[in-house]
Scaffold this active site. Structure first.
Site: not given
Length: 428
Positions: A25, A81
């Site tokens: 991701c 993230h």
């Protein structure tokens, strides 16, 4: 999957059947936000784990920064993230007017805790008052608030990376109960998480309708990696899983929806599109121009008119630390090195039995024709040596522009115990 809201939007829009993302991701989010392949930004190796001081370098201008210059209101809701060890790598310092969400890659869906540290912010402020509700509903509520209060004299960019459906596998019981026919607990929970996400998307879609914003909207729905078959997902008939260079790790679920902007609707588009393409495509639609040298290409004609894709090739990844890579050119896919640890075609429901790292030896190169063999059963490397040689030259051309992976060791200075029990910037 019981997903009436997602299904309805997809079927009324354009389903993208050759949409590619990164195997994990953080690198995919790098693509969405910068328009550059991760091997050009140093984020090609793995994800940013909590104590690793990793980030998208500050010299890369992110999409919301570009859109702000064009007069957009910009908001982020959900999972970041993309680095937080220094404030300058956090969302409100990279172009977003507001941010509600968490910095790390995973956490508890209710308590907002990861490894004994609390991780939830409103802008830069620790937001403990958001603990409790399931995160999909928390994020949907914030998105609805943004939509309701938006100044309609300005255009709006809303980046909404849900936590769903990432580990840990958690969901309110009423959603798991929708799948009582599934005997495997892990799979049943995972499916429930998808339906919880669908309800959240339904609530947001209704808010867009009520506000009138849906009348001049482009909605992009995409995953950030293939499904983790070791944690409830199903990629069949594709090979492999999240973390791998196989199609099961990199070919992503995606669609676009618009009532007014798409000339051709209700079909499946097979044109090749990569995660890096969203940056220049959305920027073009907003009336802007990307900086020269971007890896992404503008795909608006493909999306809106069903024209051919503007790309013939792309890089799956070039990872100098893992010493593997893969590229696509036309029908052909070349893999160098071990593709990953989950290299088979994983059946359901025997999910708990497949979390086994692959120990076998792999050939140095593998070659697949994805048009003839989309499930990657037939390695052609030894059968077509001339074709293999030309693909190796293409890989070498791409590899020449690689920057070394920035993957420093874990730094104990980032431990939440040093920051009042909260995951916080300020340690790099």
């Amino acid at each position: 999957m019981i997903t009436p809201n997602i299904d309805s939007l997809a079927r009324q829009g354009v389903i993208l059947n050759s949409s590619y993302v990164q195997p994990v991701c953080s690198p995919s989010r790098n693509c969405f936000m910068t328009g550059y392949y991760p091997y050009h930004t140093g984020l090609q190796h793995d994800v940013i784990f909590p104590l690793i001081p990793g980030y998208v370098p500050a010299n890369f201008t992110m999409l919301p920064q570009k859109l702000k210059e064009l007069g957009y209101a910009t908001h982020a809701v959900g999972k970041w993230h993309l680095g937080f060890c220094n404030w300058k790598y956090t969302p409100t310092m990279r172009g977003f007017d507001s941010f509600l969400g968490y910095y790390n890659g995973a956490e508890d869906y209710y308590t907002r805790v990861r490894d004994d540290g609390f991780d939830f912010r409103f802008n830069k402020t620790v937001a403990r008052n958001y603990s409790g509700p399931y995160s999909a509903m928390t994020f949907a509520s914030r998105a609805e608030e943004i939509i309701r209060t938006h100044d309609k004299t300005k255009p709006l960019y809303l980046y909404l990376p849900f936590q769903s459906v990432h580990e840990p596998l958690q969901v309110p019981q009423r959603f798991e109960d929708m799948y009582r026919n599934i005997t495997t607990k892990q799979r049943r929970t995972y499916c429930g998480m998808v339906s919880a996400l669908d309800e959240a998307i339904g609530n947001i879609t209704q808010a867009l309708r009520d506000s009138g914003l849906i009348d001049n909207l482009l909605l992009v729905f995409t995953t950030d990696n293939g499904g983790p078959t070791y944690a409830g997902a199903n990629n069949l008939p594709l090979r492999g899983a999240k973390t791998t260079l196989w199609e099961g790790g990199t070919k992503g679920t995606a669609f676009v929806y618009s009532k007014t902007l798409l000339k051709k609707l209700k079909y499946t588009n097979t044109g090749m599109i990569h995660a890096v393409d969203w940056f220049p495509t959305l920027l073009h639609l907003a009336g802007g121009r990307p900086d020269p040298g971007l890896d992404g290409v503008n795909q608006w004609d493909m999306l809106s008119k069903n024209w051919p894709s503007n790309r013939l090739e792309f890089v799956y990844n070039i990872d100098d630390l893992r010493n593997n890579s893969a590229i696509r050119y036309g029908d052909m896919k070349l893999i160098y090195g071990k593709p990953g640890d989950f290299n088979d075609w994983y059946p359901l429901p025997r999910l708990d039995e497949i979390f086994q790292m692959d120990k076998k030896t792999w050939p140095q190169y593998q070659l697949y024709n994805l048009t003839a063999d989309p499930t990657e059963h037939h390695d052609l490397a030894t059968k077509f040596p001339d074709l293999l040689a030309s693909m190796k030259l293409r890989l070498e051309k791409w590899r020449q522009s690689m920057v070394p992976a920035h993957y420093p060791p874990q730094d104990p200075k980032g431990d939440p115990k040093n920051w009042g029990g909260v995951w916080s910037p300020g340690w790099c």
